[in-house]
Write an enzyme that holds these catalytic residues in place. Structure first.
Site, PDB file in Angstrom:
ATOM      1  N   ILE A 185       0.830  -1.204   0.000  1.00 54.69           N
ATOM      2  CA  ILE A 185       0.000   0.000   0.000  1.00 54.69           C
ATOM      3  C   ILE A 185       0.865   1.255   0.000  1.00 54.69           C
ATOM      4  CG2 ILE A 185      -1.720   1.318   1.341  1.00 54.69           C
ATOM      5  CD1 ILE A 185      -2.702  -1.350  -0.030  1.00 54.69           C
ATOM      6  N   LYS A 244     -13.505  -0.420   7.593  1.00 59.54           N
ATOM      7  CA  LYS A 244     -12.520  -1.307   6.980  1.00 59.54           C
ATOM      8  C   LYS A 244     -12.661  -2.746   7.482  1.00 59.54           C
ATOM      9  CE  LYS A 244      -8.798  -2.938   5.181  1.00 59.54           C
ATOM     10  NZ  LYS A 244      -8.440  -2.980   3.789  1.00 59.54           N
ATOM     11  N   ASN A 277     -14.032  -6.411   5.288  1.00 62.98           N
ATOM     12  CA  ASN A 277     -13.314  -7.673   5.123  1.00 62.98           C
ATOM     13  C   ASN A 277     -13.952  -8.814   5.919  1.00 62.98           C
ATOM     14  OD1 ASN A 277     -11.616  -6.654   3.249  1.00 62.98           O
ATOM     15  ND2 ASN A 277      -9.843  -6.438   4.577  1.00 62.98           N
ATOM     16  N   HIS A 318     -31.202 -15.328  -7.702  1.00 65.86           N
ATOM     17  CA  HIS A 318     -32.117 -14.530  -6.871  1.00 65.86           C
ATOM     18  C   HIS A 318     -31.570 -13.099  -6.828  1.00 65.86           C
ATOM     19  CE1 HIS A 318     -34.031 -12.877  -3.335  1.00 65.86           C
ATOM     20  NE2 HIS A 318     -34.880 -13.897  -3.334  1.00 65.86           N
ATOM     21  N   CYS A 378      -5.164  -9.745   4.472  1.00 64.92           N
ATOM     22  CA  CYS A 378      -6.291  -8.869   4.843  1.00 64.92           C
ATOM     23  C   CYS A 378      -7.444  -9.673   5.416  1.00 64.92           C
ATOM     24  CB  CYS A 378      -6.791  -8.111   3.617  1.00 64.92           C
ATOM     25  SG  CYS A 378      -5.487  -7.304   2.721  1.00 64.92           S
TER      26      CYS A 378
HETATM   27  N1  SAJ Z   1     -11.705 -16.114  -1.817  1.00 64.96           N
HETATM   28  C1  SAJ Z   1     -12.519 -17.231  -1.832  1.00 64.96           C
HETATM   29  N2  SAJ Z   1     -13.740 -17.128  -2.440  1.00 64.96           N
HETATM   30  C2  SAJ Z   1     -14.158 -15.975  -3.036  1.00 64.96           C
HETATM   31  C3  SAJ Z   1     -13.322 -14.846  -2.996  1.00 64.96           C
HETATM   32  C4  SAJ Z   1     -12.097 -14.937  -2.375  1.00 64.96           C
HETATM   33  O1  SAJ Z   1     -12.182 -18.305  -1.308  1.00 64.96           O
HETATM   34  O2  SAJ Z   1     -15.261 -15.993  -3.591  1.00 64.96           O
HETATM   35  C5  SAJ Z   1     -10.380 -16.197  -1.164  1.00 64.96           C
HETATM   36  C6  SAJ Z   1      -9.221 -15.845  -2.103  1.00 64.96           C
HETATM   37  O3  SAJ Z   1      -8.830 -16.973  -2.866  1.00 64.96           O
HETATM   38  C7  SAJ Z   1      -8.167 -15.398  -1.106  1.00 64.96           C
HETATM   39  C8  SAJ Z   1      -9.006 -14.704  -0.022  1.00 64.96           C
HETATM   40  O4  SAJ Z   1     -10.318 -15.183  -0.177  1.00 64.96           O
HETATM   41  O5  SAJ Z   1      -7.503 -16.514  -0.532  1.00 64.96           O
HETATM   42  C9  SAJ Z   1      -8.983 -13.190  -0.095  1.00 64.96           C
HETATM   43  O6  SAJ Z   1      -9.045 -12.745  -1.447  1.00 64.96           O
HETATM   44  P1  SAJ Z   1      -9.934 -11.491  -1.917  1.00 64.96           P
HETATM   45  O7  SAJ Z   1      -9.734 -11.297  -3.361  1.00 64.96           O
HETATM   46  O8  SAJ Z   1     -11.341 -11.686  -1.460  1.00 64.96           O
HETATM   47  O9  SAJ Z   1      -9.390 -10.292  -1.067  1.00 64.96           O
HETATM   48  P2  SAJ Z   1      -7.937  -9.632  -0.823  1.00 64.96           P
HETATM   49  O10 SAJ Z   1      -7.474 -10.105   0.526  1.00 64.96           O
HETATM   50  O11 SAJ Z   1      -7.014  -9.827  -1.956  1.00 64.96           O
HETATM   51  O12 SAJ Z   1      -8.360  -8.109  -0.744  1.00 64.96           O
HETATM   52  C10 SAJ Z   1      -9.348  -7.706   0.201  1.00 64.96           C
HETATM   53  C11 SAJ Z   1     -10.352  -6.789  -0.503  1.00 64.96           C
HETATM   54  N3  SAJ Z   1     -11.526  -6.593   0.360  1.00 64.96           N
HETATM   55  C12 SAJ Z   1     -12.758  -6.833  -0.080  1.00 64.96           C
HETATM   56  O13 SAJ Z   1     -13.018  -7.219  -1.186  1.00 64.96           O
HETATM   57  C13 SAJ Z   1     -13.859  -6.554   0.906  1.00 64.96           C
HETATM   58  C14 SAJ Z   1      -9.695  -5.456  -0.822  1.00 64.96           C
HETATM   59  O14 SAJ Z   1     -10.638  -4.538  -1.331  1.00 64.96           O
HETATM   60  C15 SAJ Z   1      -9.050  -4.860   0.457  1.00 64.96           C
HETATM   61  O15 SAJ Z   1      -8.384  -3.645   0.184  1.00 64.96           O
HETATM   62  C16 SAJ Z   1      -8.008  -5.855   0.922  1.00 64.96           C
HETATM   63  O16 SAJ Z   1      -8.702  -7.065   1.277  1.00 64.96           O
HETATM   64  C17 SAJ Z   1      -7.281  -5.289   2.126  1.00 64.96           C
HETATM   65  O17 SAJ Z   1      -6.151  -4.822   1.953  1.00 64.96           O
HETATM   66  O18 SAJ Z   1      -7.864  -5.243   3.212  1.00 64.96           O
END
Ligand code: SAJ
Length: 451
Positions: A26, A227, A231, A265, A281
């Site tokens: 970041i 924040k 998450n 849905h 995160c």
């Molecule tokens: N994952 C799943 N299923 C899904 C989506 C993700 O199993 O449907 C897994 C991914 O494979 C990974 C983990 O979840 O292991 C996290 O991945 P992600 O793409 O959901 O999120 P991050 O950690 O890369 O980024 C998140 C984001 N937050 C949200 O979408 C609410 C990002 O916007 C934040 O800035 C970031 O966390 C952060 O820095 O907090």
């Protein structure tokens, strides 16, 4: 005090020089983007390797578009780097807040992880000698509720000045998605929480230099909660999907198909199951809420448990495909990153699955296109895809990288003696792989080779 609507009119604060503490995923994008927008930026990091790399024209993070912005910021002279901060108009703290590895909290017999705030403390202390009246300090690191008021403000107030009166103090969370940081940094809505309204306005004046999304002012603790809630909401949604994948296997349903239908849905949006939740995160932040109030966060705690339990569920799936005795069996593990198309392995569930397989005595041949021929958490990544395929009696897809989705099963079948595929991320069309001679086992689908 939250959601201020009134804004004092008056001149915008004029920022000429800022210090960004922490040049990670970041801090570096933020520092270089401010520099690209005309500010004099001093990037500060305690890691001498990072400083050396940047001074020598290199970059230590892979993020699309970042290298170009950093290179031009350094070339223009607007971005310089150092080990300690200097006097400036504003200070941004973007240092890591992982959890403590060996120290746990305990509530009602349940252990919970605790935030490691040492880097934030050290950054605030490093700013202290440089802090002058009228400065702005912004905490960006994800932190437990009230960190800005209860941890950062008291450190800065050792200067004899008062937060919100003599200097401005804000919390502004980064919300960018790894892989899309450079675009989201500019376009996303930015929440800025001040310790008082004047602080929030000062924060707005700074970020308005490059943010094109909406900028919303609020109080510091609300911004911290926003924040963590974002998450945590995502973590709980993924935990639901993961639990559905277990139920689907029990009841003879293909979870991927069921989720697709449920999501028709208009008010349902279930996320994807998989081998677990990684990254620095989503797998970390919910613990900050549990730590802050374990007695009222059973759901958040359980979601973490479900997602952390998913690598074990993958292990059971592998037993289903290869038999209970796994020792001595040879498997090709495809992907170690925490999610598709990133080079980041932090808290990766794929790494945890591989470690479990090794503990079972399996021979695991790993391929991660972002880290060829490297050692990741004690796991050796092979030099090429070819070399892992030719050794394996089964293929295990752990990360849905674009490069893996693009593999042609007909070609792969010529490169490997393996005839079993275990897909944990729904990356491969079972019908196509079946046609190419593979028996396919998918997470969340009780049938083999289902179509
Ligand atoms: N994952 C799943 N299923 C899904 C989506 C993700 O199993 O449907 C897994 C991914 O494979 C990974 C983990 O979840 O292991 C996290 O991945 P992600 O793409 O959901 O999120 P991050 O950690 O890369 O980024 C998140 C984001 N937050 C949200 O979408 C609410 C990002 O916007 C934040 O800035 C970031 O966390 C952060 O820095 O907090």
């Amino acid at each position: 005090m939250s959601g201020w609507v009134e804004r004092n009119t008056g001149n915008l604060l004029n920022f000429k020089k800022i210090c960004v503490l922490g040049l990670g995923y970041i801090g570096l994008p933020t520092a270089s983007t401010f520099a690209a927008n005309g500010l004099e930026v001093l990037g500060v990091d305690v890691n001498p390797k990072i400083i050396d790399t940047l001074r020598n024209g290199g970059i230590h993070i892979q993020e699309p578009g970042l290298r170009t912005v950093v290179e031009s910021a350094i070339r223009s002279g607007n971005l310089t780097v150092a080990a300690i901060p200097e006097m400036a108009d504003a200070f941004l703290i973007a240092v890591p807040t992982p959890f403590l590895e060996a120290e746990f909290g305990e509530f009602s017999g349940h252990k919970y992880k605790r935030a490691d705030m040492r880097a934030v403390t050290a950054a605030a202390e490093a700013i202290l000698p440089c802090l002058r009246s009228g400065n702005l300090v912004v905490l960006e690191s994800t932190s437990p509720p009230r960190t800005t008021l209860d941890l950062v403000a008291p450190i800065l107030e050792r200067s004899g000045m008062k937060a919100g009166k003599d200097f401005y103090l804000c919390y502004s969370p980064e919300r960018v998605l790894p892989g899309q940081i450079m675009r989201e940094l500019i376009e996303n809505t930015r929440v800025i929480g001040g310790v008082n309204p004047a602080s929030a306005q000062a924060g707005r004046d700074l970020y308005a230099l490059f943010v094109k999304g909406e900028i919303i002012e609020t109080d510091a603790t609300t911004a911290e909660m926003v924040k963590l809630m974002e998450n945590t909401f995502r973590d709980i949604n993924i935990a639901t999907a993961n639990e559905f994948s277990r139920l689907a296997e029990k009841f003879g349903v293909d979870v991927w198909k069921a989720i697709e239908l449920a999501n028709r849905h208009p008010r349902v949006n279930i996320l994807d199951p998989g081998p677990g939740v990684g990254g620095h995160c989503i797998s970390v932040d919910p613990w900050f809420l549990v730590e802050a109030a374990p007695e009222i966060t059973p759901l958040i705690y359980q979601a973490r448990m479900v997602n952390d339990g998913q690598p074990e569920f993958v292990l059971q799936k592998i037993r289903q495909a290869l038999g209970v005795q796994l020792a001595g069996k040879r498997i090709a593990a495809l992907g170690l990153a925490y999610k598709p198309d990133v080079d980041d392995m932090r808290e990766s569930p794929a790494v945890r699955v591989v470690q479990k397989l090794k503990n079972e005595g399996m021979e695991v041949f790993c391929w991660e296109p972002f880290k060829p021929d490297q050692l990741i958490n004690g796991i050796k990544v092979s030099p090429s895809l070819e070399s892992v395929l030719k050794e394996a009696e089964a293929l295990l897809l752990l990360v849905n990288h674009t490069a893996f989705r693009a593999l042609d099963p007909g070609q792969v079948s010529k490169m490997t003696p393996a005839r079993i595929v275990i897909d944990t991320v729904n990356g491969w069309d079972p019908l196509q792989w079946n046609k190419a001679g593979f028996k396919v086992f998918r997470l969340g689908d009780h049938q083999q080779s289902s179509i």
